[in-house]
Design an enzyme around this catalytic site. Structure first.
Site, PDB file in Angstrom:
ATOM      1  N   ASP A 248      -0.566  -5.083   3.122  1.00  0.00           N
ATOM      2  CA  ASP A 248      -1.040  -3.888   3.826  1.00  0.00           C
ATOM      3  C   ASP A 248      -0.212  -3.821   5.107  1.00  0.00           C
ATOM      4  O   ASP A 248      -0.435  -4.586   6.049  1.00  0.00           O
ATOM      5  CB  ASP A 248      -2.536  -3.974   4.130  1.00  0.00           C
ATOM      6  CG  ASP A 248      -3.095  -2.618   4.529  1.00  0.00           C
ATOM      7  OD1 ASP A 248      -2.298  -1.750   4.933  1.00  0.00           O
ATOM      8  OD2 ASP A 248      -4.327  -2.433   4.452  1.00  0.00           O
TER       9      ASP A 248
ATOM     10  N   GLU B  80       0.815  -1.221   0.000  1.00  0.00           N
ATOM     11  CA  GLU B  80       0.000   0.000   0.000  1.00  0.00           C
ATOM     12  C   GLU B  80       0.846   1.269   0.000  1.00  0.00           C
ATOM     13  O   GLU B  80       0.459   2.270  -0.600  1.00  0.00           O
ATOM     14  CB  GLU B  80      -0.943   0.037   1.215  1.00  0.00           C
ATOM     15  CG  GLU B  80      -1.755   1.313   1.212  1.00  0.00           C
ATOM     16  CD  GLU B  80      -2.796   1.405   2.300  1.00  0.00           C
ATOM     17  OE1 GLU B  80      -2.785   0.603   3.238  1.00  0.00           O
ATOM     18  OE2 GLU B  80      -3.632   2.320   2.194  1.00  0.00           O
TER      19      GLU B  80
ATOM     20  N   ILE C 123       0.150  -1.695   7.604  1.00  0.00           N
ATOM     21  CA  ILE C 123      -0.716  -1.490   8.780  1.00  0.00           C
ATOM     22  C   ILE C 123      -2.118  -1.275   8.233  1.00  0.00           C
ATOM     23  O   ILE C 123      -2.393  -0.246   7.598  1.00  0.00           O
ATOM     24  CB  ILE C 123      -0.284  -0.287   9.647  1.00  0.00           C
ATOM     25  CG1 ILE C 123       1.074  -0.558  10.305  1.00  0.00           C
ATOM     26  CG2 ILE C 123      -1.349  -0.022  10.734  1.00  0.00           C
ATOM     27  CD1 ILE C 123       1.538   0.528  11.290  1.00  0.00           C
ATOM     28  N   ASP C 124      -2.973  -2.243   8.424  1.00  0.00           N
ATOM     29  CA  ASP C 124      -4.380  -2.088   8.064  1.00  0.00           C
ATOM     30  C   ASP C 124      -5.099  -1.606   9.320  1.00  0.00           C
ATOM     31  O   ASP C 124      -4.983  -2.233  10.383  1.00  0.00           O
ATOM     32  CB  ASP C 124      -4.947  -3.434   7.590  1.00  0.00           C
ATOM     33  CG  ASP C 124      -6.436  -3.349   7.326  1.00  0.00           C
ATOM     34  OD1 ASP C 124      -6.865  -2.400   6.653  1.00  0.00           O
ATOM     35  OD2 ASP C 124      -7.165  -4.232   7.825  1.00  0.00           O
TER      36      ASP C 124
ATOM     37  N   ASP D  35      -6.420  -4.932   1.121  1.00  0.00           N
ATOM     38  CA  ASP D  35      -7.363  -5.070   2.246  1.00  0.00           C
ATOM     39  C   ASP D  35      -8.042  -6.437   2.221  1.00  0.00           C
ATOM     40  O   ASP D  35      -8.399  -6.986   3.253  1.00  0.00           O
ATOM     41  CB  ASP D  35      -8.470  -4.013   2.163  1.00  0.00           C
ATOM     42  CG  ASP D  35      -7.966  -2.600   2.374  1.00  0.00           C
ATOM     43  OD1 ASP D  35      -7.215  -2.375   3.326  1.00  0.00           O
ATOM     44  OD2 ASP D  35      -8.347  -1.723   1.571  1.00  0.00           O
TER      45      ASP D  35
ATOM     46  N   THR E  31      -4.955   1.996  10.131  1.00  0.00           N
ATOM     47  CA  THR E  31      -4.019   3.019  10.631  1.00  0.00           C
ATOM     48  C   THR E  31      -4.695   3.988  11.597  1.00  0.00           C
ATOM     49  O   THR E  31      -4.064   4.493  12.522  1.00  0.00           O
ATOM     50  CB  THR E  31      -3.384   3.770   9.439  1.00  0.00           C
ATOM     51  OG1 THR E  31      -2.608   2.833   8.696  1.00  0.00           O
ATOM     52  CG2 THR E  31      -2.484   4.898   9.894  1.00  0.00           C
TER      53      THR E  31
END
Ligand code: IPD
Ligand code: CA
Ligand code: CA
Length: 274
Positions: A91, A75, A93-94, A218, A96
């Site tokens: 991802d 990402e 940090i999904d 995601d 954030t």
């Protein structure tokens, strides 16, 4: 190109190792030093921190050290072509916004795919020490133990997770839909991290999850984990799941929930025309 034999166990081991390392680095770094730098991306509320970038760098370096010929997309900007037939989607940090506010649920999401689809998926939630994993055709696991979706068979009794876009106009239409849905289901949840939402359907912690306008990173890992846990995955309009339209639910309520969403959307359109 499609690899002739895919070492799924090896892919899963690598993804798990890197998700744990990146997630623990972000959790511990945030706890020790706080967040020094947070920029915005697609809107004033779409944030990226130094930990999103450091997490992506750690994961990408780890993948390419072990598998230099794979393709890697992340990402936060990684876009490397490959020749092995294995594509990674990250991802770093999904969730954030959860990370920013020190709320649980943010996660590191890593998937590896071939031309046949997602082969392995890993979602690591550091705040709860939970590692969700799946290999295509091999079931879904939480910290090594098998998980299954729920068996709720009545939409009116279903607990449903959803998420909202960072774009204001999209949020308006999402708000209209959930306002109409709320009196017709057990309750709604907005946990704030799409990959974890999918894993929570997989573990039976919610009965369904839907969202629109996601990105591929995601959906990839959590989608496989949900499917391998026995969930049905589709889009809100009836076809296969897409990042811009996903509905994951146990198979007993999937079609009824899809019909409810369609009915709500039609009603909103009609009201709008009058
Ligand atoms: C977001 C989260 C959120 C979802 C958004 C995503 P990010 O990802 O998963 O729950 O509602 O659609 O973009 O930006 O935190 O990686
Ligand atoms: Ca995300
Ligand atoms: Ca992210």
């Amino acid at each position: 190109m499609s690899p002739t034999t895919i070492d799924r166990d090896g892919l899963l081991a690598l993804a798990s190792k890197l998700a744990l390392a990146a997630g623990n680095m972000a959790r511990d770094g945030r706890a020790q030093r706080g967040i020094a730098k947070a920029d915005t991306k697609s809107s004033a509320t779409d944030v990226v921190t130094e930990f999103d970038k450091a997490s992506e760098a750690l994961i990408v370096d780890g993948i390419l050290a072990a598998r230099p010929h794979d393709a890697v997309i992340g990402e936060e900007g990684t876009d490397k072509a490959g020749t092995s037939g294995i594509d990674w989607l990250i991802d770093p940090i999904d969730g954030t916004t959860n990370f920013l506010y020190d709320l649980p649920g943010w996660n590191v999401s890593i998937a590896a795919a071939s031309a046949q689809g997602t082969e392995v998926g890993v979602v690591y939630v550091p705040a709860t020490n939970e590692l969700f994993t799946a290999i295509a055709g091999g079931g879904a696991y939480l910290n090594g133990r098998p998980i299954r979706c729920s068996d709720t068979d009545d939409v009116a009794l279903a607990l449903i997770a959803t998420g909202f876009s960072y774009q204001i106009e999209r949020r308006r239409s999402q708000a209209r839909r959930v306002a109409a849905m709320l009196p017709q289901v057990r309750d709604l949840r907005r946990f704030g991290a799409a990959a974890a939402d999918l894993c929570y359907v997989a573990a039976g912690r919610v009965d369904a999850y839907f969202e629109e306008w996601l990105a591929p990173w995601d959906l990839a890992a959590g989608g496989l984990i949900a499917r391998e846990a026995g969930c049905h995955l589709g889009s809100l309009d009836g076809g296969p799941p897409r990042p811009d339209s996903v509905l994951a639910a146990n198979s007993l309520i999937h079609s009824a929930l899809q019909a409810l969403i369609r009915q709500i959307d039609d009603q909103i359109d009609n009201d709008h025309l009058q």
